[in-house]
Design a protein around this motif. Sequence first.
Motif, PDB file in Angstrom:
ATOM      1  N   MET A 115       0.952 -16.428  -2.990  1.00 36.85           N
ATOM      2  CA  MET A 115      -0.339 -17.054  -3.279  1.00 36.85           C
ATOM      3  C   MET A 115      -0.413 -17.503  -4.731  1.00 36.85           C
ATOM      4  SD  MET A 115      -2.901 -14.713  -1.027  1.00 36.85           S
ATOM      5  CE  MET A 115      -4.332 -15.743  -1.334  1.00 36.85           C
ATOM      6  N   HIS A 116       0.176 -16.723  -5.633  1.00 38.74           N
ATOM      7  CA  HIS A 116       0.221 -17.131  -7.041  1.00 38.74           C
ATOM      8  C   HIS A 116       1.075 -18.394  -7.199  1.00 38.74           C
ATOM      9  CE1 HIS A 116       0.611 -17.124 -11.356  1.00 38.74           C
ATOM     10  NE2 HIS A 116       1.915 -17.075 -11.209  1.00 38.74           N
ATOM     11  N   MET A 117       2.227 -18.411  -6.537  1.00 36.80           N
ATOM     12  CA  MET A 117       3.126 -19.575  -6.625  1.00 36.80           C
ATOM     13  C   MET A 117       2.467 -20.833  -6.054  1.00 36.80           C
ATOM     14  SD  MET A 117       6.789 -17.791  -5.755  1.00 36.80           S
ATOM     15  CE  MET A 117       7.640 -19.350  -5.699  1.00 36.80           C
TER      16      MET A 117
ATOM     17  N   ALA B 254       5.644  -6.716   2.135  1.00 33.21           N
ATOM     18  CA  ALA B 254       4.865  -7.851   2.634  1.00 33.21           C
ATOM     19  C   ALA B 254       3.648  -8.107   1.749  1.00 33.21           C
ATOM     20  CB  ALA B 254       4.429  -7.605   4.071  1.00 33.21           C
ATOM     21  N   ALA B 255       3.021  -7.052   1.253  1.00 29.96           N
ATOM     22  CA  ALA B 255       1.858  -7.209   0.370  1.00 29.96           C
ATOM     23  C   ALA B 255       2.267  -7.875  -0.928  1.00 29.96           C
ATOM     24  CB  ALA B 255       1.220  -5.850   0.091  1.00 29.96           C
TER      25      ALA B 255
ATOM     26  N   GLN C 164      -1.748  -4.610  -9.381  1.00 30.52           N
ATOM     27  CA  GLN C 164      -1.019  -5.601  -8.598  1.00 30.52           C
ATOM     28  C   GLN C 164      -1.521  -7.020  -8.890  1.00 30.52           C
ATOM     29  OE1 GLN C 164       1.760  -4.717  -7.224  1.00 30.52           O
ATOM     30  NE2 GLN C 164       1.167  -2.698  -7.956  1.00 30.52           N
ATOM     31  N   ALA C 165      -2.808  -7.162  -9.116  1.00 32.20           N
ATOM     32  CA  ALA C 165      -3.356  -8.472  -9.467  1.00 32.20           C
ATOM     33  C   ALA C 165      -2.803  -8.929 -10.816  1.00 32.20           C
ATOM     34  CB  ALA C 165      -4.875  -8.418  -9.509  1.00 32.20           C
TER      35      ALA C 165
ATOM     36  N   PRO D  58      -1.398  -3.696   4.519  1.00 35.12           N
ATOM     37  CA  PRO D  58      -1.530  -3.370   5.944  1.00 35.12           C
ATOM     38  C   PRO D  58      -2.075  -1.960   6.119  1.00 35.12           C
ATOM     39  CG  PRO D  58       0.759  -3.237   5.264  1.00 35.12           C
ATOM     40  CD  PRO D  58      -0.010  -3.753   4.085  1.00 35.12           C
ATOM     41  N   GLU D  59      -2.470  -1.653   7.327  1.00 37.17           N
ATOM     42  CA  GLU D  59      -3.024  -0.334   7.622  1.00 37.17           C
ATOM     43  C   GLU D  59      -1.903   0.681   7.783  1.00 37.17           C
ATOM     44  OE1 GLU D  59      -5.982  -0.391  10.662  1.00 37.17           O
ATOM     45  OE2 GLU D  59      -6.908  -2.191   9.844  1.00 37.17           O
ATOM     46  N   GLN D  60      -1.260   0.972   6.662  1.00 35.35           N
ATOM     47  CA  GLN D  60      -0.199   1.965   6.610  1.00 35.35           C
ATOM     48  C   GLN D  60      -0.481   2.886   5.437  1.00 35.35           C
ATOM     49  OE1 GLN D  60       3.307  -0.406   6.134  1.00 35.35           O
ATOM     50  NE2 GLN D  60       3.355  -1.047   8.262  1.00 35.35           N
TER      51      GLN D  60
END
Length: 82
Positions: A23-25, A15-16, A48-49, A7-9
């Motif tokens: 998505m992996h699951m 959440a990321a 992270q990937a 997010p733009e923080q």
Amino acid sequence: HAAGFFPEQDTPTDAAWFLMDAMHMLNTDAVGVGDRDLRFGLAFLREQAKRSQLPLTSANLFEKKTKKFALAPSVVKKVGSV
């Protein structure tokens, strides 16, 4: 899927991580990287990937030093007989 995990923080959020892990699951085959995904740098995104085992792609992101693709430009996967 077009990404946009972060997010733009100023700092990454749970959440990321949750989105990447989910998505992996779900056996996501490939995720296109968006500008927000590079917010904390390419090294961080790669980390992270790797952690989430989520295949990231970008056909227009090159490393200046090596002049090679920074991520896989595409993913080709056999599904059934196709």
